[in-house]
Design a protein around this motif. Structure first.
Motif, PDB file in Angstrom:
ATOM      1  N   GLU C  54       0.625  -1.056   0.010  1.00  0.00           N
ATOM      2  CA  GLU C  54      -0.373  -0.444   0.220  1.00  0.00           C
ATOM      3  C   GLU C  54       0.806   1.020   0.203  1.00  0.00           C
ATOM      4  OE1 GLU C  54      -2.362  -0.833   3.137  1.00  0.00           O
ATOM      5  OE2 GLU C  54      -3.457  -2.105   2.467  1.00  0.00           O
ATOM      6  N   PRO C  74      -0.935  -3.937  -3.972  1.00  0.00           N
ATOM      7  CA  PRO C  74      -1.288  -4.671  -3.303  1.00  0.00           C
ATOM      8  C   PRO C  74      -2.580  -6.487  -3.479  1.00  0.00           C
ATOM      9  CG  PRO C  74      -2.226  -2.371  -2.593  1.00  0.00           C
ATOM     10  CD  PRO C  74      -1.731  -3.078  -4.056  1.00  0.00           C
ATOM     11  N   HIS C  75      -3.107  -5.792  -4.568  1.00  0.00           N
ATOM     12  CA  HIS C  75      -4.369  -7.280  -4.981  1.00  0.00           C
ATOM     13  C   HIS C  75      -3.114  -8.332  -5.737  1.00  0.00           C
ATOM     14  CE1 HIS C  75      -3.681  -6.728  -9.037  1.00  0.00           C
ATOM     15  NE2 HIS C  75      -3.607  -5.236  -8.821  1.00  0.00           N
ATOM     16  N   ALA C  78      -1.247  -9.922  -2.808  1.00  0.00           N
ATOM     17  CA  ALA C  78      -2.245 -10.770  -1.900  1.00  0.00           C
ATOM     18  C   ALA C  78      -2.481 -12.516  -2.747  1.00  0.00           C
ATOM     19  CB  ALA C  78      -3.665 -10.400  -1.968  1.00  0.00           C
TER      20      ALA C  78
END
Ligand code: ATP
Ligand code: MG
Lengths: 318, 307, 250
Positions: C54, C74-75, C78
């Motif tokens: 982030e 970020p995604h 993840a």
């Protein structure tokens, strides 16, 4: 949901409104008031546009102020082929949906990188770009608009030159659009859209590329509205770029918010309220727009949730 | 190349540019500090024009009328802020755009009610109505030069206020840190009210300056306001400098596109194709510029810090 | 010797000239619980935000499973198996508790470009959501709108969301922040259950929890790592006592 015993005010209003729209041709015939049919047909076409706007605005939290552009793209997708005597309705609708998708994709690619007020203004500006582009194309009538001589033809399956047929075509389209949006919003995709509206940062941190999902949603909404535009072009048999002016995008927003953004059926009620009030007030005074303006301000200040919110509260009291 | 035409069009572009700047600076201040999106800014532009038209008729003097119209527009701005806008600061942007869209409807209808549906022309005094020779054999309308000059003076004054005065410091502080302003013990309500009125005056000034050329008409602000939005998006919302640079850029590109794009396109394509596509492309040019800027700088050219 | 699971090298981030992460080197090994402690404003959250993608570091690298992820959004991180929880609860407040967790599970399933089937009747989704909720003891609250829950429950859901993506590495930013002692004890239990099977980077002010859970501890002060070691070593470390533990342990 499908069990009437569980229905509350909201569900009853939805069912009764759709049924009333469906039966209207019978009654207007009996009462020999065919102009009412035209009014409702226009209302339903705008309602499809409002439902599509609600998909991105109410469900997705994307405040697009340029939705009228898709109405224009859809209408020209009927008008321009018709100008070259191509009247195949399937083709025209395919063009309407396809061109809207392309426009939504490329403008969305840029607009969705921005947030908040930038997004509002950029969608507005892109729509205005389409508006000016069509104004300057003399071949298709420029700012005088384009007369659409023949309505779309569906190879003898049905003939929308006939008022009642066209009316039912519109009714089925509206019901289909509502069903489509309902399915989408309950699907996995819809969950992501709803989640991204609530907390985009968290959605990214659990692994969603929210930008892609939003862009897809934006394109779907554009396609539905382009379809509504194709219907409107057929309905008015004439399209002027003025109908995509940003103030008309504002009216679509008003319809959605008046009915209740984020509820499935709210936009239909909002559009109905808008169109009927417009019809009624403009018969009384030429200054009816001021009443609309005041109403809009009052709704914003005092009636969050719009008509749907009101029905929801009614439901809870019982 | 016709140099006379080129110079004339550059000046025309600047004239559009300074008008856009007058509108955009008010918008960008109000948004930058109050986080408020005002679609009805164009209505204040229209009010300035109509006030000036009527006052010119009453007083017989455009200049006098212009000076009287400005405080009147400020009053309208004050009224709008007190009656509607201040109730909306805490709401989200959707509420802002909807309510101010409602205001536009009210303003447009009110003007129709008071001044009638037709436009109102503003006659210029003789000394402003002519042309001056700016270069040998190149003439330019005096009034348009006056517009450019006025716009530049206002731009310099605004820039000075923002960078050199206490109010300006507050404005800059507010643009990046709203809570700090209130922490300094400043009455934020008064600051907002004052800024909103200032924005109204700037918009009114733009409106009354264009009206002698185009005449005052209903909805005259609704088109240019979108271009003003394009300007502040390109410039970076909240930045006066950005508004100025972008306004001139947009003014010049729009004017140049409209007058020279077809000759330019003829270099690559058939005359006929150039003549059909040029108007459409030039109409889209500023939006393409906006898209290009945003593709590389999503916050515009001069994004204010801390936002 | 296990290879470094997460490798942070020379990470640097400053805000307006003040370093919040000051050339940090840190290694997290597979299956360990690695605690990061430090006084308020030490830069713990800033560190996690850079690991989760982030915040972009000004300098340095982050490698996860041997892959440089320093510039990944970020995604994408993840999707590689990195999950974070937030110090300040961050949930989809308008949705039900079950939907919140179901979304995390959906994310783990790969793409969600499925437009037709009703996600709430998709037992593949709802069953797993209920399991994930059961793990943090929220199964009874599945149909509640997240907004209407208590602070402690929000914290539990916060962890459930991170867990539901079935991550390889959990970045937990003060999971017990603002909890009552009973709730905190429960959270320690939840985390203890995960210990050994999940790798965790745990930020926590609650020293009892830290010493109960951590295999290793890193102490961060003013953005700098001043010590890393086993809990006993940290407890005994003179500079740590002075800089940080002093007032609490003393
Ligand atoms: N976005 C930001 N802009 C400017 N400064 C920031 C920002 N985020 C953090 N900081 C500063 O960086 C430093 C580290 O903050 P951080 O939140 O990482 O500390 P922390 O160790 O998590 O503290 P706490 O224990 O209170 O949660 C602080 O001085 C903080 O003020
Ligand atoms: Mg922290």
């Amino acid at each position: 949901m499908l069990d009437p015993r569980l229905w509350q005010a909201r569900e009853w209003v939805t069912a009764l409104t759709l049924a009333a729209f469906g039966l209207a041709p019978v009654f207007t015939e009996l009462a020999s008031q065919p102009f009412i049919l035209d009014l409702i047909a226009r209302l339903m076409i705008l309602a499809i546009a409002a439902v599509s706007l609600n998909l991105i605005l109410g469900h997705g939290g994307m405040i697009s102020f340029g939705h009228a552009a898709y109405i224009g793209i859809g209408a020209y997708a009927v008008g321009i082929p018709a100008y070259y005597e191509i009247t195949n309705g399937f083709l025209q609708i395919a063009i309407a949906i396809g061109a809207s998708a392309v426009f939504a994709f490329f403008t969305g690619l840029i607009s969705l990188r921005t947030k908040g007020v930038y997004f509002i203004m950029i969608t507005m500006a892109f729509a205005q770009m389409v508006y000016f582009a069509f104004i300057s194309i003399e071949e298709y009538g420029g700012d005088d608009g384009l007369v659409i001589e023949t309505r779309s033809e569906f190879g003898g399956l049905f003939d929308i030159e006939d008022t009642t047929t066209f009316y039912y075509f519109t009714w089925v389209s509206l019901v289909a659009a509502l069903y489509l949006v309902r399915r989408i919003m309950r699907s996995r995709f819809g969950m992501v859209i709803e989640g991204a509206k609530g907390n985009e940062r968290r959605m990214q941190s659990i692994g969603f590329d929210t930008y892609k999902y939003r862009l897809t949603c934006y394109v779907i909404a554009g396609m539905i509205c382009g379809y509504a535009g194709a219907l409107l072009g057929n309905f008015t048999s004439f399209f002027s770029p003025e109908m995509m002016d940003w103030t008309h995008s504002g009216e679509l927003l008003f319809m959605v918010v008046l009915g209740g953004a984020g509820s499935l059926f709210g936009p239909v009620l909002g559009t109905a309220a808008f169109v009927l009030l417009e019809e009624f007030l403009s018969g009384i005074t030429i200054y009816w727009q001021a009443i609309f303006g005041v109403l809009l301000i009052l709704v914003v200040l005092f009636a969050p949730g719009g008509i749907d919110g009101f029905l929801g509260r009614l439901g809870r009291k019982r | 190349m016709d140099w006379g035409l080129l110079i004339t069009q550059v000046l025309n572009g600047m004239q559009l540019g300074v008008l856009l700047f007058l509108l955009a600076s008010g918008l960008t201040l109000v948004f930058g500090i109050m986080d408020f999106v005002n679609l009805a800014h164009g209505s204040l532009y229209m009010m300035g024009a109509f006030f000036c038209a009527t006052l010119t008729e009453w007083t017989g003097s455009f200049v006098l009328a212009a000076f009287l119209a400005l405080p009147l527009t400020a009053l309208v701005g004050l009224a709008v802020e007190i009656i509607v806008v201040r109730k909306l600061y805490r709401r989200d942007h959707l509420d802002h755009v909807l309510a101010t869209f409602g205001l536009i409807l009210v303003f447009d209808t009110a003007v129709q009610f008071i001044w009638g549906p037709a436009g109102t022309a503003i006659p210029l005094p003789e000394w402003l109505d002519g042309r001056v020779e700016i270069l040998p054999n190149i003439e330019f309308p005096t009034f348009r030069l006056l517009i450019i000059a006025t716009g530049l003076v206002v731009a310099i004054a605004l820039y000075w206020i923002v960078t050199h005065t206490r109010t300006g410091m507050l404005i800059r502080a507010g643009a990046s840190n709203r809570t700090m302003v209130s922490a300094l013990g400043i009455d934020i309500g008064k600051l907002f009210l004052g800024l909103f009125a200032l924005g109204a005056v700037l918009a009114g000034l733009a409106g009354l300056m264009i009206a002698p050329i185009t005449e005052a008409s209903i909805g005259m602000g609704n088109e240019i306001i979108i271009v003003a939005f394009v300007v502040i998006i390109i410039g970076g919302i909240g930045s006066i400098k950005g508004a100025f640079v972008a306004a001139l850029l947009v003014g010049l590109i729009d004017t140049m596109g409209r007058s020279f794009l077809d000759s330019f396109l003829k270099l690559f394509m058939s005359i006929q194709n150039a003549e059909t596509s040029a108007p459409a492309i030039s109409a889209m040019m500023i939006y393409i510029l906006m898209a290009a800027v945003l593709a590389f700088r999503p916050q515009g050219l001069f994004p204010p810090k801390g936002r | 010797m296990t290879a470094a699971f997460l490798q942070i090298s020379n990470l640097y981030k400053s805000f307006g000239g003040v370093a919040a992460t000051d050339h940090v080197d840190l290694e997290v090994l597979e299956h360990e619980v690695h605690a990061v402690i430090g006084p308020n404003g030490a830069g713990k959250t800033t560190l996690i935000s850079q690991l989760a993608g982030e915040l972009e570091p000004d300098d340095g690298q982050v490698a996860f499973l041997g892959r440089d992820i320093t510039r990944l959004p970020p995604h994408a991180r993840a999707q590689l198996g990195l999950a974070r929880s937030f110090q300040i609860t961050s949930l989809m407040l308008d949705m039900t508790v079950r939907d919140n967790v179901a979304l995390a599970i959906q994310a783990h399933d790969g793409h969600s470009f499925r437009f037709w089937r009703d996600a709430r009747r998709d037992t593949a989704l709802t069953d797993r959501a209920m399991q994930a909720l059961a793990r943090v003891g929220l199964e009874g609250r599945a149909d509640t709108i997240a907004q209407q829950m208590s602070h402690g429950e929000h914290r539990q859901l916060e962890i459930a969301l991170a867990l539901a993506t079935d991550p390889k590495l959990l970045l937990l930013d003060e999971p017990m922040a603002g909890m009552g002692s009973e709730e905190a004890a429960r959270m320690v239990e939840i985390l203890r259950d995960l210990k050994g099977s999940k790798t965790m980077l745990l930020i926590e002010h609650d020293m009892d929890a830290v010493f109960a859970l951590a295999d290793r501890i890193t102490v961060l002060v003013y953005g700098k790592v001043i010590a890393t070691g086993k809990p006993d070593e940290i407890r005994a470390d003179e500079s740590v006592r002075r800089a940080y533990l002093g007032d609490e342990a003393g």
